[in-house]
Design an enzyme around this catalytic site. Structure first.
Site, PDB file in Angstrom:
ATOM      1  N   HIS A 181      64.243  20.146  27.282  1.00  0.00           N
ATOM      2  CA  HIS A 181      64.788  20.462  25.957  1.00  0.00           C
ATOM      3  C   HIS A 181      65.184  21.937  25.863  1.00  0.00           C
ATOM      4  O   HIS A 181      64.404  22.801  26.270  1.00  0.00           O
ATOM      5  CB  HIS A 181      63.730  20.138  24.882  1.00  0.00           C
TER       6      HIS A 181
HETATM    7 CA    CA Z   1      68.560  19.537  27.866  1.00  0.00          CA
END
Ligand code: CA
Ligand code: VJV
Ligand code: ZN
Length: 386
Positions: A181
């Protein structure tokens, strides 16, 4: 030069400083700056440098780094030496989150200021119209925070580059295909509608780093905040495969561009989303990873292309070299040129498109799950422009 020609009608710039490629995070650490040497060697062996403007950017100044990072954190990075590595919880190394993931190694500050300098240089070439696509494979270090290091990242070159773009552009779309992320970039622009962040990643709050990036984390919950609905997350399970990944990417990026109408795009091309990555868990092949780059290029907006993760070095280098060829719109022969340095390093797979090891992770993303993710993103986009 293998017949590779300058692209017609647009300019591609390539920002690389070989000084940082010699750096070492330490024995057995997964991050290997040497993968950049391998990338550049393949790019040059194909003659792609003939088709781009090549820059060896200067290091970013401490003042430039402080445009995002806190003064005390930058002073710390500038000052620390490997002998300051300690487990003392009262120490500064502890406060700034350096340690196993983010070790203090010789030349750390130089390393940081070089990759940040390259991203800033690339962003400036876009803002002053000297370049239409600017590439920095040494950048894309998306986890770094204002006052701390995180996940192999010390300086957030992406945030610095976006701040530079915002001086000239009303809206920046940030897309992140690293398997992790893009939390540092999301956090930095959480409260603004001038940057939309969109990250595709493996998501498991308890078990996969950094544990953030759920589908419903979309910006401040207060709808009065400009940032509401401008952070988009595409949480995925293990083992996603080429066709599904490409379709998902296109089905989400297309409406983001059409609804948000960015004037410039930043694409983080972390190559740990490839199958067979030492830290990743997806089953994406190099052609499919590249298809994401080709798709974004088709919008014909100024484009900043950055690296990121990628821990099986031979595959990282091939993916980024292939993506460089897509940026210049050159057809390259799948076989690595016979004169490629370190060719022996590639074993039996002397091609840009090796068979990756796709046996380690079974695909846990059902069609129904992927459809629900696309629906969730569409729901957020409906909030844009009233
Ligand atoms: Ca990513
Ligand atoms: O999962 C974590 C954090 C821990 C604590 C620290 N130990 C070492 C590992 C578990 C919870 N960190 C992740 C960080 C991933 C960063 C990804 C960066 C990017 O690709 O998104 C952008 C450049 C993690 N996963 C694997 C490791 N750390 C890891 C670190 C090592 C290691 C092996 C694995 C550090 C040193 C050595 N081996 C020798
Ligand atoms: Zn990653």
């Amino acid at each position: 030069n293998n017949g590779i020609q300058k692209p017609k009608g647009y300019t591609v710039s390539y920002h690389a400083n070989p000084e940082m490629e010699q750096m070492h995070f330490g024995q057995k650490h997964p991050m290997k700056p040497w993968r950049l040497t391998l990338t550049n060697k393949i790019v040059m062996a194909y003659g792609m440098h003939e088709a781009m403007d090549i820059y060896k950017p200067r290091a970013a100044s401490s003042q430039e780094l402080k445009d995002f990072h806190s003064v005390d954190y930058i002073d710390f990075l500038q000052r620390v030496t490997p002998s300051d590595n300690t487990w003392d919880p009262d120490s500064q190394t502890y406060a700034y989150n350096t340690g196993d993931d983010c070790p203090i190694f010789d030349g750390l500050y130089k390393y940081c200021s070089l990759y940040a300098g390259a991203s800033l240089d690339a962003a400036r070439k876009l803002t002053n119209h000297q370049s239409d696509i600017a590439i920095n494979w040494s950048g894309g270090l998306h986890h770094a925070k204002k006052t701390e290091a995180s996940g192999f990242c010390y300086i957030n070159d992406i945030v610095l580059a976006i701040l530079q773009l915002l001086l000239h552009h009303p809206r920046v779309l940030y897309i992140d295909i690293d398997v992790h992320h893009g939390d540092g970039v999301e956090q930095a622009f959480w409260s603004t509608d001038r940057v939309m962040t969109l990250s595709f990643h493996k998501y498991n709050r308890a078990e996969f780093f950094p544990g953030t990036g759920a589908l419903d984390d979309t910006g401040p919950l207060n709808n009065a905040s400009p940032g509401a609905h401008h952070s988009l997350n595409v949480p995925l399970h293990d083992g996603i495969e080429d066709a599904h990944y490409i379709k998902l990417f296109e089905d989400i990026v297309r409406p983001c561009v059409h609804q948000y109408k960015p004037t410039v795009i930043v694409l983080q091309c972390g190559a740990d989303s490839l199958g067979g990555d030492r830290l990743g868990c997806f089953n994406v092949n190099i052609k499919a990873h590249g298809a994401c780059v080709a798709f974004v290029k088709k919008f014909d907006l100024p484009l900043l292309v950055l690296g990121g993760g990628g821990y099986t070095a031979r595959n990282v280098a091939k993916a980024w070299a292939y993506e460089t060829s897509l940026c210049i719109g050159a057809e390259v022969h799948p076989n690595l040129p016979a004169h490629t340095p370190f060719l022996e390093h590639f074993g039996n797979e002397k091609t840009l498109f090796p068979k990756l090891d796709l046996t380690r992770y079974e695909n846990k993303n059902s069609r129904v799950y992927l459809e629900s993710v696309v629906m969730g993103i569409m729901e957020q986009l409906r909030y844009l422009q009233g």
